[in-house]
Write an enzyme that holds these catalytic residues in place. Sequence first.
Site, mmCIF file in Angstrom:
data_model
loop_
_atom_site.group_PDB
_atom_site.id
_atom_site.type_symbol
_atom_site.label_atom_id
_atom_site.label_comp_id
_atom_site.label_asym_id
_atom_site.label_seq_id
_atom_site.Cartn_x
_atom_site.Cartn_y
_atom_site.Cartn_z
ATOM 1 N N HIS A 1 -12.014 -5.075 2.781
ATOM 2 C CA HIS A 1 -11.054 -6.046 3.340
ATOM 3 C C HIS A 1 -11.717 -7.321 3.833
ATOM 4 C CE1 HIS A 1 -8.248 -2.750 3.329
ATOM 5 N NE2 HIS A 1 -8.932 -2.067 4.220
ATOM 6 N N GLU B 1 -7.630 -7.344 6.412
ATOM 7 C CA GLU B 1 -7.832 -8.483 5.490
ATOM 8 C C GLU B 1 -7.255 -9.761 6.103
ATOM 9 O OE1 GLU B 1 -6.501 -7.876 1.400
ATOM 10 O OE2 GLU B 1 -6.188 -10.020 1.190
ATOM 11 N N SER C 1 -3.916 -9.904 -0.365
ATOM 12 C CA SER C 1 -3.988 -9.492 -1.776
ATOM 13 C C SER C 1 -2.976 -8.422 -2.177
ATOM 14 C CB SER C 1 -5.396 -8.980 -2.081
ATOM 15 O OG SER C 1 -5.697 -7.882 -1.250
HETATM 16 S S1 SF4 Z 1 -6.584 -3.847 -4.377
HETATM 17 FE FE1 SF4 Z 1 -7.509 -5.645 -5.382
HETATM 18 S S2 SF4 Z 1 -8.151 -6.927 -3.671
HETATM 19 FE FE2 SF4 Z 1 -7.846 -4.906 -2.823
HETATM 20 S S3 SF4 Z 1 -9.839 -3.918 -2.928
HETATM 21 FE FE3 SF4 Z 1 -8.743 -3.371 -4.810
HETATM 22 S S4 SF4 Z 1 -9.400 -4.900 -6.328
HETATM 23 FE FE4 SF4 Z 1 -9.905 -5.709 -4.294
#
Ligand code: SF4
Length: 288
Positions: free
Chosen positions: A73, A125, A163
Amino acid sequence: MKIIVAKTAGFCWGVSRAIDLVMKAANEGHSPIYTDGALIHNPQVLKVLEESEIHVSSNIDNVSEGTIAIRAHGITPERRTHLKEKGLKIVDATCPHVGGIQGIVKKHTHEGYSIVIVGERGHPEVIGLLGFTQGRGYLIDVDEDIERMPELPPNKVCIVAQSTQSRARLHEVTEKVRQIYPNALMFDTLCDVTADRQDEILEMAKEVDLMIVVGGKNSGNTQRMAELSREAGVRTFHIETEDEISASDVEGSQLIGLTAGASTPDWMIKRVYQKLENIAQNLIPVTV
Ligand code: SF4
């Protein structure tokens, strides 16, 4: 009873990378390793990591030996400086995708923009991203947060998203913010891993009569997948392990969808699959 397994089920590349990095450090003799908060939101994986002397630290300030791992994160720049000052080895497992969002926030903050972040209050995050905004970051978790924003310089507003938010939510918030600041920039910072999983679960929901979503109960992306499935009208169980499923839960189902969040390992998905297969074999077929 048939079972279909989602193609997107299991670890995303960011989580796989984070686990590989800490395991590599452990194998190279840098144990004990302390992660700055839970490395991923999956209690079963954390238990396995414990066996390799990779521990979750709720207060990294108390760590005085070994290695510190930054989780996928990411963290604020202040926190990074603080950890560096401790003089311990650091393994940076920040997901490169999250690092990219941090870069957009940092660049636009330097150019004088106020940063609007579409995300979840208290999510690590989001806390990390806010740390790059020099006090000009505004989190939009619920719509009321838009009304609570102070008046911002009109042509210097930049919108990004955590994200794992949904694309629909990012566009909804952008539309509302642009009613106030029509020139607001928007960056689609969503991770495709999340969008692909959400699309697949909605496709599966059209066919299956029961959905099993495997993943940490505290994992935001897994919770959202289960929510989407329920909203699509499918009976849904969000479970962490195979022990949470019994024959009476699946009895009567013709087609079961099995999927998992981004922090669920393949071995756990296999265990759940095996349990479902065992139940199916032991169910007495109904004869008319
Ligand atoms: S969901 Fe996407 S942003 Fe989150 S850790 Fe996995 S690859 Fe990275």
